[in-house]
Design a protein around this motif. Structure first.
Motif, PDB file in Angstrom:
ATOM      1  N   GLN A  85       0.811  -1.222   0.000  1.00 61.00           N
ATOM      2  CA  GLN A  85       0.000   0.000   0.000  1.00 61.00           C
ATOM      3  C   GLN A  85       0.843   1.270   0.000  1.00 61.00           C
ATOM      4  OE1 GLN A  85      -1.926  -1.134   3.737  1.00 61.00           O
ATOM      5  NE2 GLN A  85      -3.896  -0.778   2.705  1.00 61.00           N
ATOM      6  N   ARG A 130      -1.401   4.590   0.168  1.00 60.23           N
ATOM      7  CA  ARG A 130      -1.282   5.725   1.087  1.00 60.23           C
ATOM      8  C   ARG A 130       0.189   6.037   1.356  1.00 60.23           C
ATOM      9  NH1 ARG A 130      -3.722   3.320   6.497  1.00 60.23           N
ATOM     10  NH2 ARG A 130      -3.095   1.266   5.850  1.00 60.23           N
ATOM     11  N   ARG A 164      -3.902   9.980   1.160  1.00 63.49           N
ATOM     12  CA  ARG A 164      -4.372   8.989   0.179  1.00 63.49           C
ATOM     13  C   ARG A 164      -5.401   9.673  -0.701  1.00 63.49           C
ATOM     14  NH1 ARG A 164      -9.438   7.833   1.405  1.00 63.49           N
ATOM     15  NH2 ARG A 164     -10.180   8.124   3.509  1.00 63.49           N
TER      16      ARG A 164
END
Length: 175
Positions: free
Chosen positions: A11, A88, A94
């Motif tokens: 992520q 993110r 994000r």
């Protein structure tokens, strides 16, 4: 902007370096790991490729590649753009973050460019030094980030690649 949990490596967005497992400067052949692109366009040794996700709302991943200087056969990843809130930054920013939240982390960023997409106007705020830009749906402090753009540090995102709005293929609207 506190996080419930830090982003996983898959992520994590690192300005000027990576978006998840996609590394700036990586050989374009590594994009084969993503499967076939839904759309691609190449010209003059430069190219865009787009993948669409299946989530709700559907997400989009765009990658810009160009030839490695001094080599005739190797393209490398130069820009990665993602519309998914899955990705993110370590500071919690994000897609969905507001301009106010972005400015709390990076200070006032210059408006690099604006363009029109089917979903409406977009405004690109760029931290050129770090290599991260934020595509927002407005210019007010409550406007929301709609895409993260990771690019080479020190090179303005709006000047690195082919004219962006001409090559971005938006997520098809599902009826």
């Amino acid at each position: 902007m506190p996080l419930a949990a830090p982003p996983t490596p898959a992520q994590l967005v690192v300005p000027g370096q990576s978006l998840g497992s996609l590394q700036l400067g990586a050989d374009a052949a590594t994009l084969a790991n993503l499967g076939p692109a839904a759309y691609s366009d190449a010209a003059m040794q430069k190219g865009w490729a787009t993948w669409f996700g299946t989530g709700h709302p559907p997400a989009q991943l765009d990658v810009y590649t160009t030839m490695v200087p001094g080599q005739d056969t190797h393209k490398s990843v130069q820009v990665v753009r993602a519309t998914s809130a899955y990705f993110r930054l370590a500071n919690g920013l994000r897609n969905g973050s507001t301009l106010r939240q972005i400015e709390e982390c990076y200070g006032k960023l210059p408006l690099a460019t604006s363009y029109q997409l089917k979903a409406g106007p977009r405004y690109l705020y760029d931290n050129v030094k770090l290599g991260i830009a934020f595509e927002l749906d407005g210019k007010t402090s409550t406007s929301h980030c709609r895409a993260l753009v990771v690019h080479q540090p020190g090179q303005p995102a709006a000047k690195i690649y082919l004219p962006m709005p001409l090559y971005l293929k938006e997520v098809p609207v599902r009826k």
